[in-house]
Motif scaffolding. Structure first.
Motif, PDB file in Angstrom:
ATOM      1  N   ALA A 123      19.369  46.331  45.687  1.00 54.84           N
ATOM      2  CA  ALA A 123      19.428  45.292  46.560  1.00 54.84           C
ATOM      3  C   ALA A 123      20.487  44.158  46.615  1.00 54.84           C
ATOM      4  O   ALA A 123      20.349  43.110  46.321  1.00 54.84           O
ATOM      5  N   LEU A 124      21.553  44.341  46.317  1.00 53.22           N
ATOM      6  CA  LEU A 124      23.242  43.811  46.167  1.00 53.22           C
ATOM      7  C   LEU A 124      24.033  43.092  47.022  1.00 53.22           C
ATOM      8  O   LEU A 124      24.142  44.889  48.085  1.00 53.22           O
ATOM      9  N   TYR A 125      24.844  42.675  46.573  1.00 53.26           N
ATOM     10  CA  TYR A 125      25.931  42.397  48.172  1.00 53.26           C
ATOM     11  C   TYR A 125      27.188  42.761  46.806  1.00 53.26           C
ATOM     12  O   TYR A 125      27.491  42.227  47.144  1.00 53.26           O
ATOM     13  N   GLY A 126      27.938  44.200  47.864  1.00 55.42           N
ATOM     14  CA  GLY A 126      28.809  44.561  46.871  1.00 55.42           C
ATOM     15  C   GLY A 126      30.352  43.635  47.252  1.00 55.42           C
ATOM     16  O   GLY A 126      31.777  43.631  45.879  1.00 55.42           O
ATOM     17  N   GLU A 127      30.446  43.428  48.316  1.00 56.73           N
ATOM     18  CA  GLU A 127      31.739  42.214  48.377  1.00 56.73           C
ATOM     19  C   GLU A 127      31.462  40.728  47.517  1.00 56.73           C
ATOM     20  O   GLU A 127      32.348  40.188  47.651  1.00 56.73           O
ATOM     21  N   LEU A 128      30.660  40.586  47.516  1.00 58.16           N
ATOM     22  CA  LEU A 128      30.357  39.414  45.985  1.00 58.16           C
ATOM     23  C   LEU A 128      31.013  39.910  45.037  1.00 58.16           C
ATOM     24  O   LEU A 128      29.896  40.538  43.805  1.00 58.16           O
ATOM     25  N   SER A 129      30.430  38.640  44.122  1.00 61.94           N
ATOM     26  CA  SER A 129      30.597  38.595  42.868  1.00 61.94           C
ATOM     27  C   SER A 129      29.409  38.350  42.128  1.00 61.94           C
ATOM     28  O   SER A 129      28.405  37.934  42.873  1.00 61.94           O
ATOM     29  N   ASN A 171      31.685  36.950  37.035  1.00 60.54           N
ATOM     30  CA  ASN A 171      32.998  36.962  38.357  1.00 60.54           C
ATOM     31  C   ASN A 171      33.202  38.239  38.521  1.00 60.54           C
ATOM     32  O   ASN A 171      33.683  38.277  40.250  1.00 60.54           O
ATOM     33  N   LYS A 172      33.120  39.608  38.049  1.00 64.87           N
ATOM     34  CA  LYS A 172      33.455  40.336  38.478  1.00 64.87           C
ATOM     35  C   LYS A 172      32.367  40.946  39.909  1.00 64.87           C
ATOM     36  O   LYS A 172      31.884  41.014  40.221  1.00 64.87           O
ATOM     37  N   LEU A 173      33.559  41.985  41.219  1.00 63.37           N
ATOM     38  CA  LEU A 173      33.313  41.954  42.446  1.00 63.37           C
ATOM     39  C   LEU A 173      32.163  43.113  41.996  1.00 63.37           C
ATOM     40  O   LEU A 173      32.397  44.314  40.859  1.00 63.37           O
TER      41      LEU A 173
END
Length: 241
Positions: free
Chosen positions: A88-94, A131-133
């Motif tokens: 359950a992660l947001y791919g467009e965020l780091s 800090n990686k997307l």
């Protein structure tokens, strides 16, 4: 001598979706400070059961008690960490932004939040990728970030659904070393798995097949009781193969 109350009580739990019964009369107690594994093939009912334990689903019959309270209970969520089978992660965020979001849900702020984020990323060996997307993460890295998010608020009870799927063997060993460290600090861990060598690492196992709890005990007990050399053989015996 008074015995400690179990941290989890599963009392006569069944679950049906329409006419399909996915859990059948589950009764179980899980003690504080143990690593308990649910072992079974895909579709056995493991994910349905742990979703009920964290309050994301409810039984058709029976009840689940966590810390003596019936689930679901919003008041208990700060004491429970949950890592789902699907990330359950947001791919467009780091990764950092993902962790900041989850930290805010638990009320972590300022320096304590930063310190805790650094600690959990070190735990899952992702400090250099913070800090990686997330869209640029591999599947195994996403699993590890999901684990980091579940650990952020230092829960008393950690429920992990197939936590090491897609993680290479060396890192898997490192993460299990971390699980033992959490246990030593008093955390209770519940792990679902279909991997036999991972099942061996648990203090106790609940073997699940076709929605039924077919055996409970330590890996050594389950092998001894069936005259088996491996957990896989013991599972086959309990399953009636």
């Amino acid at each position: 001598m008074t015995l400690n109350k179990p941290i989890i009580t599963i009392d006569n739990v069944s679950k049906s979706f329409g006419k399909h019964e996915v859990l059948k009369d589950i009764n179980l107690e899980i003690q504080r400070g143990e690593i308990f594994g649910f072992l079974g093939p895909s579709g056995a009912g493991k994910t349905t059961l742990v979703k009920e334990l964290v309050g994301l689903d409810t039984p058709t019959q029976g009840e689940n008690l966590i810390f003596g309270e019936k689930m679901p209970s919003l008041s208990l969520m700060e004491r429970v960490g949950y890592m789902a089978q699907a990330d359950a992660l947001y791919g467009e965020l780091s990764a950092r932004e993902n962790l900041e979001f989850f930290a805010s849900l638990y009320g972590l702020k300022g320096q304590p939040r930063k310190k805790r984020m650094d600690e959990v990323m070190e735990f899952v060996h992702l400090s250099g990728d913070i800090n990686k997307l997330v869209s640029n993460y591999s599947g195994g890295m996403k699993r590890r970030l999901s684990l980091a998010a579940a650990l952020l608020h230092e829960p008393e009870l950690l429920i992990l659904d197939e936590p090491t799927v897609g993680i290479d063997p060396v890192l898997r060993k490192s993460i299990w070393d971390g699980f033992y460290d959490l246990k030593a600090r008093g955390t209770t861990l519940i792990v679902t798995t279909h991997v036999m060598d991972e099942a061996e690492k648990c203090d106790r196992l609940g073997m699940i097949r076709d929605g039924k709890l077919i055996a409970v005990g330590s890996p050594a007990e389950l092998k001894e009781n069936t005259g088996s050399r491996t957990i896989e053989d013991a599972f086959l015996v309990y399953g009636g193969a």
